[in-house]
Design an enzyme around this catalytic site. Structure first.
Site, PDB file in Angstrom:
ATOM      1  N   LYS A 191       0.590  -1.882  -0.191  1.00  0.00           N
ATOM      2  CA  LYS A 191      -0.456  -0.782   0.281  1.00  0.00           C
ATOM      3  C   LYS A 191       0.957   1.575   0.204  1.00  0.00           C
ATOM      4  O   LYS A 191       1.472   1.455   0.755  1.00  0.00           O
ATOM      5  CB  LYS A 191      -0.874   0.570   1.018  1.00  0.00           C
ATOM      6  CG  LYS A 191      -1.364   1.556   1.344  1.00  0.00           C
ATOM      7  CD  LYS A 191      -2.387   1.470   2.619  1.00  0.00           C
ATOM      8  CE  LYS A 191      -2.832   2.852   2.430  1.00  0.00           C
ATOM      9  NZ  LYS A 191      -3.622   2.856   3.938  1.00  0.00           N
ATOM     10  N   GLY A 218      -8.762   8.787  10.150  1.00  0.00           N
ATOM     11  CA  GLY A 218      -9.021   8.823  11.639  1.00  0.00           C
ATOM     12  C   GLY A 218      -9.958   9.534  12.151  1.00  0.00           C
ATOM     13  O   GLY A 218     -10.611  10.016  12.731  1.00  0.00           O
ATOM     14  N   ALA A 250     -10.073   4.881   4.145  1.00  0.00           N
ATOM     15  CA  ALA A 250      -9.907   5.967   5.064  1.00  0.00           C
ATOM     16  C   ALA A 250     -10.981   6.461   4.850  1.00  0.00           C
ATOM     17  O   ALA A 250     -11.628   7.297   4.487  1.00  0.00           O
ATOM     18  CB  ALA A 250      -8.942   7.516   4.829  1.00  0.00           C
ATOM     19  N   GLY A 251     -11.608   7.371   6.539  1.00  0.00           N
ATOM     20  CA  GLY A 251     -12.430   8.149   6.657  1.00  0.00           C
ATOM     21  C   GLY A 251     -13.734   6.739   6.963  1.00  0.00           C
ATOM     22  O   GLY A 251     -14.880   7.894   7.502  1.00  0.00           O
ATOM     23  N   ASN A 255      -9.325   0.921   9.624  1.00  0.00           N
ATOM     24  CA  ASN A 255      -8.561   0.638  10.900  1.00  0.00           C
ATOM     25  C   ASN A 255      -9.628   1.803  11.732  1.00  0.00           C
ATOM     26  O   ASN A 255      -9.522   0.473  12.566  1.00  0.00           O
ATOM     27  CB  ASN A 255      -7.453   1.134  10.487  1.00  0.00           C
ATOM     28  CG  ASN A 255      -6.171   0.880  11.706  1.00  0.00           C
ATOM     29  OD1 ASN A 255      -5.209   0.319  11.722  1.00  0.00           O
ATOM     30  ND2 ASN A 255      -6.902   0.645  13.396  1.00  0.00           N
ATOM     31  N   THR A 256      -9.310   2.824  12.191  1.00  0.00           N
ATOM     32  CA  THR A 256      -9.624   3.600  12.839  1.00  0.00           C
ATOM     33  C   THR A 256     -11.166   2.874  13.446  1.00  0.00           C
ATOM     34  O   THR A 256     -11.581   2.646  15.011  1.00  0.00           O
ATOM     35  CB  THR A 256      -9.674   4.736  12.649  1.00  0.00           C
ATOM     36  OG1 THR A 256      -8.207   5.413  12.378  1.00  0.00           O
ATOM     37  CG2 THR A 256     -10.093   5.832  14.373  1.00  0.00           C
TER      38      THR A 256
END
Lengths: 68, 271
Positions: free
Chosen positions: B112, B173, B199-200, B221-222
């Site tokens: 990535k 995040g 992301a997001g 992830n987050t």
């Protein structure tokens, strides 16, 4: 021998074999999955034994950690 | 969103195809921000993810040799590792990091690429990203590239040879979900390689919406790690990605402002 590992100056006892393999051993990392750069060039695992380390060489030793 | 999109060519059981690899799960997860490795593993397993991202960092020297590592909890033999270049702000650093990752993982080439432009917003630097992508592709890496939702940049990254385009839904995040589904749609319409939102994502519906739009997968992830109950959220995300994918393949009904078209018959009414 004085070398820099991960930004820190270290005195490593390389005995009579100043190789990357010896440095990895001395750092307690033998058998750990790491990747090594010496003076900005990657040293592949298969070449640890015959890559010579000199005084003041700069090593980076990295591994995989949690991340996104 | 009226124009139906051509169905994506896929395997008979709708596997995710990236480069020349196939995966059953369309949910990819990061391994950061968890309480400990046990929680990381529990969440990853609950998510059903087969591809996990990892970061590349300096080894702690002098640490207890028996201390568990991420690789003990999630063996590379059981999961497809996707090393990232997180924390890099230049193409040179990203390339250097991913070369180390390739060496670390025995010539594993799926990576990535992420090059950031701002430490506060973590927004990608697309120029440095394009530069890094060229170098990496030329060296035989299979690059899944994190980028903005700029469709021109996405097109250039695909032309360079990236195996997947990964536009952000919103800031890393932030959990804000998809802020611009229209840009995402432009990217989806033009791309011949898989597009994965990365992301997001904040909650399950965000992931479902990404898949309903036609994304090949979602990386997060987050959203899982910082949920009150990460393992439960991981399960929710697994279901959301599956639900969104099924809805996409089913072909949704058209949206109309109103239609005077009740679901019950208009004849036979009592009077």
């Amino acid at each position: 021998m004085n070398i820099t590992v991960n930004g820190q100056s270290r005195v490593i006892d390389v005995g009579d074999a100043p190789t990357v393999a010896r440095v990895i051993d001395a750092l307690g990392l033998r058998g750990k999955r790491v990747a090594v750069e010496c003076n900005g060039a990657i040293v592949s695992r298969s070449r640890y034994d015959d890559t010579v380390v000199k005084e003041d060489d700069r090593l980076e030793v990295v591994g995989a950690v949690g991340g996104g | 969103m009226n124009a139906p999109r051509e169905p994506v060519l896929s395997t008979a059981n709708d596997d995710l195809v990236i480069g020349n690899r196939t995966y059953r799960s369309r949910l990819l997860v990061g391994t950061g921000k968890y309480r400990d490795f046990a929680q990381t593993k529990a969440a990853v397993d609950a998510s059903g993810a087969q591809i996990v991202t990892v970061a590349i960092r300096r080894t702690n020297i002098g640490q207890d040799a028996t201390a568990e590592s991420l690789l003990d909890a999630l063996p590379p033999s059981q999961y497809t590792y996707l090393p990232n270049s997180a924390g890099c702000y230049t193409a040179d650093d990203a390339v250097r990091t991913l070369r180390l990752a390739r060496e670390l993982l025995d010539d594993h080439r799926l990576v990535k690429l992420e090059v950031l432009g701002d430490a506060h917003s973590l927004f990608p630097d697309v120029r440095q990203t394009l530069k890094a992508a060229e170098t990496l592709v030329a060296e035989g890496f299979e690059v899944m590239v994190y980028t903005s939702d700029d469709p021109i940049v996405a097109r250039e990254l695909e032309a360079i040879g990236c195996v997947a385009i990964m536009p952000l839904a919103s800031l890393i995040g932030s959990g804000m979900g998809i802020l611009n589904p229209w840009n995402l749609r432009l990217i989806l319409e033009q791309s011949k390689v898989p597009v994965l939102v990365d992301a997001g994502v904040g909650t399950a519906s965000d992931a479902a919406i990404a898949m309903e739009l036609g994304c090949a997968g979602v990386l997060m992830n987050t959203a899982i790690a910082l949920a009150q109950d990460p393992v439960r959220m991981a399960r929710a995300m697994k279901l959301a990605v599956e639900a969104g994918r099924e809805a996409y393949l089913a072909g949704r009904m058209p949206r109309k402002f109103y239609s005077a078209s009740p679901s019950s018959p208009t004849s036979g009414l009592i009077s």
